[in-house]
Design an enzyme around this catalytic site. Structure first.
Site, PDB file in Angstrom:
ATOM      1  CG  ASP A 141      25.531  61.085   9.929  1.00 48.78           C
ATOM      2  OD1 ASP A 141      24.830  61.425  10.915  1.00 48.78           O
ATOM      3  OD2 ASP A 141      26.450  60.242  10.010  1.00 48.78           O
ATOM      4  CG  ASN A 170      30.066  58.489  11.116  1.00 51.88           C
ATOM      5  OD1 ASN A 170      28.982  58.811  10.627  1.00 51.88           O
ATOM      6  ND2 ASN A 170      30.267  58.433  12.432  1.00 51.88           N
ATOM      7  CD  GLU A 199      28.216  59.036  16.689  1.00 54.21           C
ATOM      8  OE1 GLU A 199      29.189  59.698  16.293  1.00 54.21           O
ATOM      9  OE2 GLU A 199      27.529  58.362  15.930  1.00 54.21           O
TER      10      GLU A 199
HETATM   11  C1  LIG Z   1      20.806  53.067  -0.917  1.00 55.90           C
HETATM   12  C2  LIG Z   1      20.820  53.766   0.399  1.00 55.90           C
HETATM   13  C3  LIG Z   1      21.626  55.031   0.320  1.00 55.90           C
HETATM   14  N1  LIG Z   1      20.733  56.149   0.323  1.00 55.90           N
HETATM   15  C4  LIG Z   1      20.063  56.559   1.431  1.00 55.90           C
HETATM   16  N2  LIG Z   1      19.093  57.480   1.252  1.00 55.90           N
HETATM   17  C5  LIG Z   1      18.394  57.929   2.328  1.00 55.90           C
HETATM   18  N3  LIG Z   1      18.598  57.526   3.593  1.00 55.90           N
HETATM   19  C6  LIG Z   1      19.563  56.616   3.786  1.00 55.90           C
HETATM   20  C7  LIG Z   1      20.344  56.100   2.747  1.00 55.90           C
HETATM   21  N4  LIG Z   1      21.244  55.246   3.258  1.00 55.90           N
HETATM   22  C8  LIG Z   1      21.024  55.201   4.602  1.00 55.90           C
HETATM   23  N5  LIG Z   1      20.004  56.025   4.921  1.00 55.90           N
HETATM   24  C9  LIG Z   1      19.490  56.317   6.250  1.00 55.90           C
HETATM   25  O1  LIG Z   1      20.497  57.059   6.914  1.00 55.90           O
HETATM   26  C10 LIG Z   1      20.724  56.535   8.229  1.00 55.90           C
HETATM   27  C11 LIG Z   1      21.981  55.733   8.183  1.00 55.90           C
HETATM   28  C12 LIG Z   1      23.056  56.100   8.883  1.00 55.90           C
HETATM   29  C13 LIG Z   1      24.299  55.272   8.818  1.00 55.90           C
HETATM   30  N6  LIG Z   1      25.174  55.695   9.909  1.00 55.90           N
HETATM   31  C14 LIG Z   1      26.022  54.819  10.439  1.00 55.90           C
HETATM   32  O2  LIG Z   1      26.127  53.664  10.026  1.00 55.90           O
HETATM   33  C15 LIG Z   1      26.821  55.268  11.613  1.00 55.90           C
HETATM   34  C16 LIG Z   1      27.426  54.294  12.407  1.00 55.90           C
HETATM   35  C17 LIG Z   1      28.178  54.656  13.535  1.00 55.90           C
HETATM   36  C18 LIG Z   1      28.808  53.612  14.339  1.00 55.90           C
HETATM   37  C19 LIG Z   1      30.120  53.769  14.789  1.00 55.90           C
HETATM   38  C20 LIG Z   1      30.724  52.774  15.575  1.00 55.90           C
HETATM   39  C21 LIG Z   1      30.010  51.624  15.911  1.00 55.90           C
HETATM   40  F1  LIG Z   1      30.560  50.681  16.672  1.00 55.90           F
HETATM   41  C22 LIG Z   1      28.691  51.479  15.459  1.00 55.90           C
HETATM   42  C23 LIG Z   1      28.099  52.453  14.674  1.00 55.90           C
HETATM   43  C24 LIG Z   1      28.317  56.006  13.890  1.00 55.90           C
HETATM   44  C25 LIG Z   1      27.702  56.980  13.100  1.00 55.90           C
HETATM   45  O3  LIG Z   1      27.802  58.307  13.402  1.00 55.90           O
HETATM   46  C26 LIG Z   1      26.970  56.625  11.957  1.00 55.90           C
HETATM   47  O4  LIG Z   1      26.418  57.637  11.189  1.00 55.90           O
HETATM   48  C27 LIG Z   1      19.495  55.689   8.486  1.00 55.90           C
HETATM   49  C28 LIG Z   1      19.707  54.646   9.554  1.00 55.90           C
HETATM   50  C29 LIG Z   1      19.214  55.095   7.122  1.00 55.90           C
HETATM   51  O5  LIG Z   1      17.884  54.659   6.999  1.00 55.90           O
HETATM   52 MG   LIG Z   2      27.236  59.529  11.750  1.00 57.86          MG
END
Ligand SMILES: CCCNc1ncnc2c1ncn2[C@@H]1O[C@H](/C=C/CNC(=O)c2cc(-c3ccc(F)cc3)cc(O)c2O)[C@H](C)[C@H]1O
Ligand SMILES: [Mg+2]
Length: 214
Positions: A141, A170, A199
């Site tokens: 996620d 997603n 969601e």
């Molecule tokens: C190099 C990094 C990789 N490694 C990593 N290692 C550790 N942690 C990591 C890594 N990469 C990211 N993260 C962390 O995980 C989280 C990131 C989560 C991202 N989730 C989405 O983008 C999303 C968007 C929508 C959405 C749908 C429709 C819309 F209109 C708007 C938004 C819906 C959803 O259910 C979604 O989960 C957090 C914010 C971020 O710091």
């Molecule tokens: Mg998600």
């Protein structure tokens, strides 16, 4: 100073949820996101599908990629048997700090190991650092373009065994096209789409459950 949305979400949990009661923490976050501010938690509809996959699998070792505020961390950990462990990776220190407090409010800190750092750095260290052999369940996620590279990395690091389950959020919205193509066409996975909604909205989204065949 202005508060952030995760801080406001934490405040809502501390004001409205019962300490030590994971269901009340989950319900409070869902209420907040439905009526106050949308946040990208897996939510209650997809959350029920997540719950059923976890309950059916009864996993001993779970990995979550992308903790954010800890909503799905709490959902998963609340269903784990006593000695099971959930390792959740979050590389943003602010989100990690909020998630730690939400996980603690739910009383689940003994089942959850929140590791602050990037999946690409930590996946190769899972065995040596945390004594992990293989994961029974992985919940993806985090950034959507990282699902595929991190899945390949987990394969290369020998962290998946015959029967390990990948559950990805997603896969429709925002979408993870390269990951879907891979798990649906690779002979090493049995993949199944659970249609649901993004969601707190009426938009389509869903979870992809992929069983590693070894
Ligand atoms: C190099 C990094 C990789 N490694 C990593 N290692 C550790 N942690 C990591 C890594 N990469 C990211 N993260 C962390 O995980 C989280 C990131 C989560 C991202 N989730 C989405 O983008 C999303 C968007 C929508 C959405 C749908 C429709 C819309 F209109 C708007 C938004 C819906 C959803 O259910 C979604 O989960 C957090 C914010 C971020 O710091
Ligand atoms: Mg998600």
């Amino acid at each position: 100073t202005q508060s952030t949305r995760p801080q406001r979400l934490l405040g809502a949990v501390q004001q409205n949820a019962t300490r030590g009661d994971p269901r009340s923490v989950v319900k409070t976050i869902d209420q907040f996101c439905k009526h106050k501010e949308w946040a990208m938690n897996v939510g209650d509809e997809k959350g029920c599908i997540l719950d059923s996959v976890v309950s059916e699998l009864n996993p001993a070792t779970v990995l979550e990629l992308g903790t954010y505020c800890g909503y799905s961390t709490v959902r998963i950990a609340s269903l784990l048997p006593p000695h099971a462990r959930l390792i959740t990776l979050e590389f943003n220190p602010h989100f990690a700090a909020v998630a730690r407090q939400i996980i603690a409010w739910a009383g689940l800190q003994d089942k959850v190991l929140l590791v602050e750092g990037a999946s690409g750095d930590w996946i190769p260290k899972m065995k040596e650092q945390f004594g992990v052999k293989t994961f029974d369940l992985v919940f993806l996620d985090h950034w959507k373009d990282r699902y595929l590279p991190d899945t390949k990395l987990m394969e290369e690091c020998g962290l998946l065994r015959k029967g390990s389950v990948l559950l990805a959020d997603n896969v429709v919205c925002p979408g993870t096209p390269d990951y879907l193509q891979y798990v649906r066409n690779s002979p090493r996975y049995n993949s199944q789409y659970f249609r649901s909604h993004l969601e707190y909205t009426k938009a389509e989204d869903g979870l992809e459950k992929s069983v590693f065949l070894g």
